[in-house]
Design a protein around this motif. Structure first.
Motif, PDB file in Angstrom:
ATOM      1  N   LYS A 200      62.957  34.305  64.233  1.00  0.00           N
ATOM      2  CA  LYS A 200      64.085  33.388  64.241  1.00  0.00           C
ATOM      3  C   LYS A 200      63.653  31.917  64.219  1.00  0.00           C
ATOM      4  CE  LYS A 200      67.528  36.354  64.513  1.00  0.00           C
ATOM      5  NZ  LYS A 200      68.525  36.459  63.404  1.00  0.00           N
ATOM      6  N   ILE A 201      62.339  31.686  64.246  1.00  0.00           N
ATOM      7  CA  ILE A 201      61.828  30.328  64.117  1.00  0.00           C
ATOM      8  C   ILE A 201      61.430  30.129  62.664  1.00  0.00           C
ATOM      9  CG2 ILE A 201      60.041  28.693  64.841  1.00  0.00           C
ATOM     10  CD1 ILE A 201      60.040  30.156  67.560  1.00  0.00           C
ATOM     11  N   PHE A 202      62.192  29.328  61.960  1.00  0.00           N
ATOM     12  CA  PHE A 202      62.010  29.171  60.520  1.00  0.00           C
ATOM     13  C   PHE A 202      61.033  28.051  60.158  1.00  0.00           C
ATOM     14  CE2 PHE A 202      66.488  30.960  59.309  1.00  0.00           C
ATOM     15  CZ  PHE A 202      66.068  32.230  59.660  1.00  0.00           C
ATOM     16  N   VAL A 203      61.036  26.967  60.952  1.00  0.00           N
ATOM     17  CA  VAL A 203      60.202  25.805  60.652  1.00  0.00           C
ATOM     18  C   VAL A 203      59.477  25.390  61.927  1.00  0.00           C
ATOM     19  CG1 VAL A 203      60.155  23.439  59.773  1.00  0.00           C
ATOM     20  CG2 VAL A 203      61.885  25.028  58.919  1.00  0.00           C
ATOM     21  N   TRP A 204      58.190  25.078  61.801  1.00  0.00           N
ATOM     22  CA  TRP A 204      57.400  24.621  62.947  1.00  0.00           C
ATOM     23  C   TRP A 204      56.822  23.246  62.613  1.00  0.00           C
ATOM     24  CZ3 TRP A 204      51.847  26.726  64.106  1.00  0.00           C
ATOM     25  CH2 TRP A 204      51.341  26.080  65.237  1.00  0.00           C
ATOM     26  N   HIS A 205      57.303  22.221  63.348  1.00  0.00           N
ATOM     27  CA  HIS A 205      56.805  20.862  63.163  1.00  0.00           C
ATOM     28  C   HIS A 205      55.716  20.565  64.181  1.00  0.00           C
ATOM     29  CE1 HIS A 205      60.770  19.308  61.150  1.00  0.00           C
ATOM     30  NE2 HIS A 205      59.990  19.970  60.306  1.00  0.00           N
ATOM     31  N   VAL A 206      54.523  20.247  63.693  1.00  0.00           N
ATOM     32  CA  VAL A 206      53.429  19.876  64.587  1.00  0.00           C
ATOM     33  C   VAL A 206      53.307  18.354  64.655  1.00  0.00           C
ATOM     34  CG1 VAL A 206      52.151  22.017  64.254  1.00  0.00           C
ATOM     35  CG2 VAL A 206      51.686  20.078  62.761  1.00  0.00           C
ATOM     36  N   ASN A 207      52.921  17.878  65.821  1.00  0.00           N
ATOM     37  CA  ASN A 207      52.747  16.463  66.091  1.00  0.00           C
ATOM     38  C   ASN A 207      52.192  16.348  67.507  1.00  0.00           C
ATOM     39  OD1 ASN A 207      55.227  16.867  67.702  1.00  0.00           O
ATOM     40  ND2 ASN A 207      56.283  16.673  65.736  1.00  0.00           N
ATOM     41  N   ASP A 208      52.010  15.158  67.974  1.00  0.00           N
ATOM     42  CA  ASP A 208      51.676  14.920  69.374  1.00  0.00           C
ATOM     43  C   ASP A 208      52.520  13.750  69.833  1.00  0.00           C
ATOM     44  OD1 ASP A 208      50.349  15.100  71.892  1.00  0.00           O
ATOM     45  OD2 ASP A 208      48.563  15.825  70.856  1.00  0.00           O
ATOM     46  N   THR A 209      52.382  13.372  71.094  1.00  0.00           N
ATOM     47  CA  THR A 209      53.188  12.280  71.618  1.00  0.00           C
ATOM     48  C   THR A 209      52.511  11.650  72.818  1.00  0.00           C
ATOM     49  OG1 THR A 209      55.374  11.649  72.472  1.00  0.00           O
ATOM     50  CG2 THR A 209      54.543  13.798  73.127  1.00  0.00           C
ATOM     51  N   GLU A 210      52.822  10.383  73.036  1.00  0.00           N
ATOM     52  CA  GLU A 210      52.362   9.720  74.245  1.00  0.00           C
ATOM     53  C   GLU A 210      53.006  10.408  75.445  1.00  0.00           C
ATOM     54  OE1 GLU A 210      52.628   5.370  74.118  1.00  0.00           O
ATOM     55  OE2 GLU A 210      52.931   5.534  71.958  1.00  0.00           O
ATOM     56  N   ASP A 211      52.364  10.299  76.587  1.00  0.00           N
ATOM     57  CA  ASP A 211      52.836  10.984  77.796  1.00  0.00           C
ATOM     58  C   ASP A 211      53.930  10.151  78.473  1.00  0.00           C
ATOM     59  OD1 ASP A 211      53.120  12.778  79.812  1.00  0.00           O
ATOM     60  OD2 ASP A 211      51.165  12.426  80.738  1.00  0.00           O
ATOM     61  N   ILE A 212      55.129  10.237  77.902  1.00  0.00           N
ATOM     62  CA  ILE A 212      56.294   9.486  78.379  1.00  0.00           C
ATOM     63  C   ILE A 212      57.184  10.429  79.194  1.00  0.00           C
ATOM     64  CG2 ILE A 212      58.276   8.074  77.681  1.00  0.00           C
ATOM     65  CD1 ILE A 212      55.619   6.847  76.888  1.00  0.00           C
ATOM     66  N   PRO A 213      57.818   9.960  80.278  1.00  0.00           N
ATOM     67  CA  PRO A 213      58.695  10.841  81.062  1.00  0.00           C
ATOM     68  C   PRO A 213      59.786  11.470  80.196  1.00  0.00           C
ATOM     69  CG  PRO A 213      58.322   8.793  82.250  1.00  0.00           C
ATOM     70  CD  PRO A 213      57.729   8.610  80.884  1.00  0.00           C
ATOM     71  N   CYS A 214      60.021  12.761  80.408  1.00  0.00           N
ATOM     72  CA  CYS A 214      61.054  13.470  79.652  1.00  0.00           C
ATOM     73  C   CYS A 214      62.409  12.827  79.907  1.00  0.00           C
ATOM     74  CB  CYS A 214      61.091  14.935  80.062  1.00  0.00           C
ATOM     75  SG  CYS A 214      59.589  15.835  79.663  1.00  0.00           S
ATOM     76  N   GLY A 215      63.164  12.584  78.849  1.00  0.00           N
ATOM     77  CA  GLY A 215      64.500  12.026  78.981  1.00  0.00           C
ATOM     78  C   GLY A 215      64.560  10.526  79.145  1.00  0.00           C
ATOM     79  N   ALA A 216      63.420   9.860  79.246  1.00  0.00           N
ATOM     80  CA  ALA A 216      63.418   8.403  79.377  1.00  0.00           C
ATOM     81  C   ALA A 216      64.004   7.772  78.117  1.00  0.00           C
ATOM     82  CB  ALA A 216      62.006   7.896  79.606  1.00  0.00           C
ATOM     83  N   PRO A 217      64.801   6.699  78.255  1.00  0.00           N
ATOM     84  CA  PRO A 217      65.425   6.094  77.071  1.00  0.00           C
ATOM     85  C   PRO A 217      64.423   5.574  76.052  1.00  0.00           C
ATOM     86  CG  PRO A 217      65.708   4.696  79.014  1.00  0.00           C
ATOM     87  CD  PRO A 217      65.194   6.011  79.491  1.00  0.00           C
ATOM     88  N   TYR A 218      63.210   5.280  76.495  1.00  0.00           N
ATOM     89  CA  TYR A 218      62.189   4.790  75.582  1.00  0.00           C
ATOM     90  C   TYR A 218      61.293   5.912  75.055  1.00  0.00           C
ATOM     91  CZ  TYR A 218      59.518   4.835  79.977  1.00  0.00           C
ATOM     92  OH  TYR A 218      58.939   5.207  81.170  1.00  0.00           O
ATOM     93  N   ASN A 219      61.630   7.144  75.425  1.00  0.00           N
ATOM     94  CA  ASN A 219      60.908   8.298  74.871  1.00  0.00           C
ATOM     95  C   ASN A 219      61.568   8.667  73.550  1.00  0.00           C
ATOM     96  OD1 ASN A 219      59.474  10.580  74.337  1.00  0.00           O
ATOM     97  ND2 ASN A 219      59.930  11.619  76.256  1.00  0.00           N
ATOM     98  N   THR A 220      61.166   7.984  72.509  1.00  0.00           N
ATOM     99  CA  THR A 220      61.797   8.146  71.194  1.00  0.00           C
ATOM    100  C   THR A 220      60.791   8.667  70.173  1.00  0.00           C
ATOM    101  OG1 THR A 220      61.215   5.910  70.443  1.00  0.00           O
ATOM    102  CG2 THR A 220      63.262   6.160  71.726  1.00  0.00           C
ATOM    103  N   ASP A 221      61.301   8.944  68.978  1.00  0.00           N
ATOM    104  CA  ASP A 221      60.452   9.418  67.875  1.00  0.00           C
ATOM    105  C   ASP A 221      59.279   8.478  67.610  1.00  0.00           C
ATOM    106  OD1 ASP A 221      61.579  11.852  67.072  1.00  0.00           O
ATOM    107  OD2 ASP A 221      63.164  10.847  65.968  1.00  0.00           O
ATOM    108  N   GLU A 222      59.438   7.200  67.934  1.00  0.00           N
ATOM    109  CA  GLU A 222      58.390   6.227  67.664  1.00  0.00           C
ATOM    110  C   GLU A 222      57.138   6.465  68.507  1.00  0.00           C
ATOM    111  OE1 GLU A 222      59.949   2.293  67.963  1.00  0.00           O
ATOM    112  OE2 GLU A 222      61.181   2.497  66.157  1.00  0.00           O
TER     113      GLU A 222
END
Length: 287
Positions: A200-222
């Motif tokens: 049921k998983i059709f697409v898998w997007h790989v990436n990484d991210t800075e260690d920003i608190p979950c849900g923080a307003p500045y935790n964006t795609d950037e």
């Protein structure tokens, strides 16, 4: 494991061109591309290319289009006119997919809606809309992949909810886009993913991210990073091991980042860097 390139990685590079992306992706070893609707619309409006030209290119080359990314927003439309707009948009995307030989449409949820909808109401609405959408794509064998987006304002922002919707629709044509950043950024439940049906998983997007608190307003795609960046915090081994265990059959991972500094690269530098990072990721975690 094959690799794919999502045009979110370089859509704002100087003089960006969809046709050039196709050429570069093939040159640097990608097997698939996710064409971003914003990029395609921009090139069509500016007369850079036609759908027919892109379709002919795909016929003559080995790079394939994995998904049309994306129809948005697909859910929680409030008026009949808005709901009809979604279906009209889908009709046009289906037309484009047939020209481009694309068998997957990513659908993205609404955000910052004015009504105070509960999760139950949002799920029910999504199921209703997706059932109608299935009627339109079924004759062509085109799949619909829900991309939950890990932002507080998104109506579907955790894997748990997206997967529940897919289960209720219960169609082989409806699945989930699993984006590692989105999974992390709103703390989706690992136990739900570990019990999910990988088919049921059709697409898998790989990436990484800075260690920003979950849900923080500045935790964006950037805050996204290439997979393997030393600043990253994602548990790549766990993602890979879990997908293997639950029977993921996509046979492809697609790199998708939206980092402003990456847009400062030339289009070619961006694709080349993405290819190197994605290939290294697959070699390390998908053995």
């Amino acid at each position: 494991m094959k690799i794919g390139f999502n045009e979110g990685c370089n859509r704002f590079c100087d003089n960006h061109s969809v046709l050039r992306d196709l050429e570069l992706c093939q040159e640097y070893g990608f097997d698939y591309i996710d064409i971003q609707s914003e990029c395609l619309d921009r090139d069509l409006e500016n007369g850079k290319v036609t759908l027919e030209q892109l379709g002919e290119w795909f016929k003559e080359n080995h790079l394939s289009m994995l998904s049309y990314n994306a129809l948005k927003p697909f859910n929680m439309r409030q008026t009949e006119e808005e709901k009809q707009e979604v279906m009209s948009q889908l009709d046009e995307i289906i037309r484009r997919c047939l020209i481009l030989d694309c068998k997957m449409i990513v659908v993205v949820p609404n955000e910052n809606i004015s009504v105070h909808a509960t999760r139950k109401e949002i799920r029910e609405d999504a199921v209703t809309v997706l059932n109608e959408m299935v009627k339109k794509v079924e004759p062509y064998g085109i799949k619909l992949s829900i991309e939950f987006c890990g932002s507080p304002g998104m109506t579907i922002n955790r894997f748990d909810d997206a997967y529940a919707i897919v289960q209720e629709v219960d169609s082989p044509l409806v699945g989930v886009t699993l984006d590692q950043y989105h999974f992390h950024s709103m703390a989706s439940d690992w136990s739900t993913l570990e019990k999910a049906d990988g088919k049921k998983i059709f697409v898998w997007h790989v990436n990484d991210t800075e260690d920003i608190p979950c849900g923080a307003p500045y935790n964006t795609d950037e805050k996204r990073l290439w997979p393997g960046d030393s600043q990253g915090c994602l548990d790549h081994q766990r993602f890979a091991d879990t997908l293997k265990k639950i029977g993921f059959e996509g046979d492809c991972c697609t790199v998708e980042v939206f980092r402003p500094e990456y847009y400062e690269l030339t289009q070619e530098e961006n694709v080349r860097t993405a290819a190197k990072a994605t290939s290294s990721h697959v070699e390390q975690y998908w053995k």
